[in-house]
Design a protein around this motif. Structure first.
Motif, PDB file in Angstrom:
ATOM      1  N   ASP A 162       0.840  -1.193  -0.067  1.00 22.25           N
ATOM      2  CA  ASP A 162      -0.003  -0.077   0.083  1.00 22.25           C
ATOM      3  C   ASP A 162       0.759   1.216  -0.126  1.00 22.25           C
ATOM      4  O   ASP A 162       0.381   2.117  -0.665  1.00 22.25           O
ATOM      5  CB  ASP A 162      -0.776  -0.067   1.328  1.00 22.25           C
ATOM      6  CG  ASP A 162      -1.985  -0.728   1.089  1.00 22.25           C
ATOM      7  OD1 ASP A 162      -2.437  -1.010  -0.017  1.00 22.25           O
ATOM      8  OD2 ASP A 162      -2.618  -1.251   2.100  1.00 22.25           O
ATOM      9  N   ALA A 163       1.866   1.083   0.799  1.00 25.04           N
ATOM     10  CA  ALA A 163       2.786   2.370   1.069  1.00 25.04           C
ATOM     11  C   ALA A 163       3.594   2.786  -0.414  1.00 25.04           C
ATOM     12  O   ALA A 163       4.161   3.721  -0.339  1.00 25.04           O
ATOM     13  CB  ALA A 163       3.723   1.943   2.203  1.00 25.04           C
ATOM     14  N   TRP A 164       3.490   2.086  -1.217  1.00 24.47           N
ATOM     15  CA  TRP A 164       4.400   2.390  -2.632  1.00 24.47           C
ATOM     16  C   TRP A 164       3.415   3.351  -3.292  1.00 24.47           C
ATOM     17  O   TRP A 164       2.198   3.382  -3.427  1.00 24.47           O
ATOM     18  CB  TRP A 164       4.604   1.239  -3.473  1.00 24.47           C
ATOM     19  CG  TRP A 164       5.734   0.170  -3.135  1.00 24.47           C
ATOM     20  CD1 TRP A 164       6.032  -0.249  -1.947  1.00 24.47           C
ATOM     21  CD2 TRP A 164       6.294  -0.493  -4.151  1.00 24.47           C
ATOM     22  NE1 TRP A 164       7.043  -0.961  -2.081  1.00 24.47           N
ATOM     23  CE2 TRP A 164       7.081  -1.269  -3.462  1.00 24.47           C
ATOM     24  CE3 TRP A 164       6.286  -0.697  -5.422  1.00 24.47           C
ATOM     25  CZ2 TRP A 164       8.025  -2.244  -4.159  1.00 24.47           C
ATOM     26  CZ3 TRP A 164       7.352  -1.751  -6.192  1.00 24.47           C
ATOM     27  CH2 TRP A 164       8.037  -2.049  -5.438  1.00 24.47           C
ATOM     28  N   ASP A 165       4.203   4.488  -3.802  1.00 25.41           N
ATOM     29  CA  ASP A 165       3.553   5.379  -4.647  1.00 25.41           C
ATOM     30  C   ASP A 165       3.723   4.828  -6.088  1.00 25.41           C
ATOM     31  O   ASP A 165       4.994   5.027  -6.457  1.00 25.41           O
ATOM     32  CB  ASP A 165       4.246   6.788  -4.369  1.00 25.41           C
ATOM     33  CG  ASP A 165       3.929   7.725  -5.338  1.00 25.41           C
ATOM     34  OD1 ASP A 165       2.513   7.642  -6.006  1.00 25.41           O
ATOM     35  OD2 ASP A 165       4.559   8.737  -5.737  1.00 25.41           O
ATOM     36  N   TRP A 166       2.754   4.255  -6.527  1.00 24.10           N
ATOM     37  CA  TRP A 166       2.904   3.329  -7.895  1.00 24.10           C
ATOM     38  C   TRP A 166       2.995   4.602  -8.915  1.00 24.10           C
ATOM     39  O   TRP A 166       2.114   5.388  -9.394  1.00 24.10           O
ATOM     40  CB  TRP A 166       1.931   2.192  -8.010  1.00 24.10           C
ATOM     41  CG  TRP A 166       1.878   1.819  -9.258  1.00 24.10           C
ATOM     42  CD1 TRP A 166       1.187   1.923 -10.319  1.00 24.10           C
ATOM     43  CD2 TRP A 166       3.079   0.833  -9.732  1.00 24.10           C
ATOM     44  NE1 TRP A 166       1.703   0.806 -11.505  1.00 24.10           N
ATOM     45  CE2 TRP A 166       2.710   0.194 -10.994  1.00 24.10           C
ATOM     46  CE3 TRP A 166       3.871   0.072  -8.984  1.00 24.10           C
ATOM     47  CZ2 TRP A 166       3.443  -0.911 -11.424  1.00 24.10           C
ATOM     48  CZ3 TRP A 166       4.721  -0.913  -9.539  1.00 24.10           C
ATOM     49  CH2 TRP A 166       4.652  -1.182 -10.877  1.00 24.10           C
ATOM     50  N   GLN A 167       4.215   4.580  -9.702  1.00 22.48           N
ATOM     51  CA  GLN A 167       4.279   5.439 -10.928  1.00 22.48           C
ATOM     52  C   GLN A 167       4.290   4.698 -12.389  1.00 22.48           C
ATOM     53  O   GLN A 167       4.188   5.178 -13.391  1.00 22.48           O
ATOM     54  CB  GLN A 167       5.825   5.989 -10.931  1.00 22.48           C
ATOM     55  CG  GLN A 167       5.967   6.843  -9.513  1.00 22.48           C
ATOM     56  CD  GLN A 167       5.607   8.084  -9.358  1.00 22.48           C
ATOM     57  OE1 GLN A 167       5.453   8.806 -10.374  1.00 22.48           O
ATOM     58  NE2 GLN A 167       5.178   8.630  -8.158  1.00 22.48           N
ATOM     59  N   GLY A 168       4.516   3.320 -12.226  1.00 19.16           N
ATOM     60  CA  GLY A 168       4.611   2.500 -13.414  1.00 19.16           C
ATOM     61  C   GLY A 168       5.533   1.388 -13.073  1.00 19.16           C
ATOM     62  O   GLY A 168       6.313   1.013 -12.210  1.00 19.16           O
ATOM     63  N   ALA A 169       5.443   0.290 -14.305  1.00 17.12           N
ATOM     64  CA  ALA A 169       6.251  -0.672 -14.157  1.00 17.12           C
ATOM     65  C   ALA A 169       7.578  -0.836 -14.149  1.00 17.12           C
ATOM     66  O   ALA A 169       8.584  -1.615 -13.434  1.00 17.12           O
ATOM     67  CB  ALA A 169       6.022  -1.768 -15.529  1.00 17.12           C
ATOM     68  N   GLN A 170       8.584   0.435 -14.435  1.00 18.95           N
ATOM     69  CA  GLN A 170       9.784   0.518 -14.228  1.00 18.95           C
ATOM     70  C   GLN A 170      10.187   0.583 -12.882  1.00 18.95           C
ATOM     71  O   GLN A 170      11.258   0.183 -12.590  1.00 18.95           O
ATOM     72  CB  GLN A 170      10.085   1.798 -15.116  1.00 18.95           C
ATOM     73  CG  GLN A 170       9.779   3.170 -14.395  1.00 18.95           C
ATOM     74  CD  GLN A 170       8.319   3.466 -14.976  1.00 18.95           C
ATOM     75  OE1 GLN A 170       8.002   2.775 -15.571  1.00 18.95           O
ATOM     76  NE2 GLN A 170       7.522   4.542 -14.367  1.00 18.95           N
ATOM     77  N   GLN A 171       9.392   0.617 -11.839  1.00 13.74           N
ATOM     78  CA  GLN A 171       9.704   0.919 -10.506  1.00 13.74           C
ATOM     79  C   GLN A 171      10.101  -0.583  -9.915  1.00 13.74           C
ATOM     80  O   GLN A 171      10.572  -0.856  -8.956  1.00 13.74           O
ATOM     81  CB  GLN A 171       8.285   1.220  -9.649  1.00 13.74           C
ATOM     82  CG  GLN A 171       8.356   2.861  -9.161  1.00 13.74           C
ATOM     83  CD  GLN A 171       7.161   3.092  -8.627  1.00 13.74           C
ATOM     84  OE1 GLN A 171       5.969   3.309  -9.414  1.00 13.74           O
ATOM     85  NE2 GLN A 171       7.175   3.257  -7.295  1.00 13.74           N
TER      86      GLN A 171
END
Ligand code: PRT
Ligand code: ZN
Length: 303
Positions: free
Chosen positions: A117-126
């Motif tokens: 949950d804590a991840w700030d999802w920006q896209g697959a490159q993460q």
């Protein structure tokens, strides 16, 4: 050159279904709705077809693709997730090994990538350089390749959702239906790799004439059974002038059969409705002038 290997001719069709689990009961009910009935062996692993020469093998769902590929069974009811994973693992991304004959409308879920949950999802490159736990390594690797991401796939056979909390992985790739399991494990779905449901699967190759004939017969019956599963026949009477108002109110209906009664403009109608015929909908139809409304279940249908 050695001769091509072909499955030995058999005069019965053999279908693998899950012995117990989410797909077991709906698979059996669907096949029973196709008019099949069976005599079960004492060990409850084999069901001998009585009405038609179509037998069932009751197995773990994960074994079904292999049984089809090896020609032990001709068809199987299995999740697209399991079938696609096994197909990729066997073909290495080359020519397909399995064929999906029909989508069956139960066992719906999706294979999703989920992160804490804590991840700030920006896209697959993460995900580059991260560890992703899954029971679907081939599907996950294929998706990572299409995204151009180099990540570490951690293969787990169960309890994938607790891997991040145990420090075994940074993210997971697992099946999701309601999403409650993800929430309970403080994870969130961020990408969908595959939309899945139960399918009737077979090999890509042709069957011998006897089994091809049995498969054709089964497909015709199954199409009828799938079509009528949630459908009802609505019968009612109305005057001709009301049809433009009433017909659009029928839920997902096929062209109705219209019969004239009384030699006047009074009509008797019957319409096959694929949408929900709720009490509320019937009351609305009555208010709009329909009379003698009657809803009938459908046992079978042959187009
Ligand atoms: O013993 P066997 O190996 O035959 O059974 P199994 O335990 O491997 O399979 P089973 O019966 O659990 O699932 C059979 C098939 O049902 C799967 O292959 C899918 O095609 C389909 N299906 C549909 C699901 C789900 N929905 C589902 N929600 N399979 C598993 N889940 C699990 C998921 O893995 C996760 O752990 O349920 C959890 C998530 O559910 P939600 O509702 O909390 O999101
Ligand atoms: Zn399984």
């Amino acid at each position: 050159m050695s001769p091509p290997v072909t499955a030995p001719a058999r005069d019965r069709l053999r279908i693998a279904i899950q012995k117990s689990g989410r797909l077991a009961d709906p698979a059996r009910s669907l096949l029973a709705a196709c008019g099949l009935s069976w005599r079960e062996s004492r060990d409850r692993l084999f069901c001998f077809g009585e009405t038609l020469p179509i037998d069932l093998l009751l197995v773990r769902d994960d074994d079904i693709p292999g049984l089809i590929a090896d020609g032990v069974c001709d068809l199987g009811v299995v999740g697209r997730n399991v079938l696609t994973e096994a197909g990729l693992a066997r073909s290495g991304g080359g020519a397909p090994v399995f064929r999906e004959w029909r989508s069956l409308g139960f066992g719906g879920c999706r294979l999703a990538l989920a992160v804490p949950d804590a991840w700030d999802w920006q896209g697959a490159q993460q995900l580059a350089g991260k560890r992703i736990a899954t029971s679907y390594p081939a599907l996950l690797r294929q998706w990572l390749d299409t995204q151009g991401i180099d990540a570490n796939v951690v293969l787990l056979s169960g309890s994938v959702e607790i891997a991040p909390r145990l420090g075994q992985a940074d993210a997971i790739c697992d099946l999701v239906s309601s999403g409650a399991t993800l929430v309970a494990n403080q994870l969130k779905a961020v990408e969908t790799l595959l939309e899945s449901e139960a399918v009737l699967a077979g090999p890509v190759g042709e069957f011998d004439p006897v089994r091809a004939g049995l498969t054709d017969l089964l497909m015709r019956r199954m199409d009828g059974a799938l079509r009528v599963r949630n459908s009802k026949l609505l019968m009612f009477q109305a005057t001709r002038g009301l049809l433009p108002t009433l017909l659009p109110m029928l839920p997902d209906a096929e062209e109705p059969t219209v019969m004239q009664i009384d030699g006047e403009d009074r009509l008797a109608l019957q319409a096959l409705c694929h949408g929900a015929l709720t009490w509320q909908r019937l009351e609305e139809l009555k208010r709009a002038g329909a009379r003698g409304l009657m809803v009938l279940p459908i046992e079978g249908m042959l187009a």
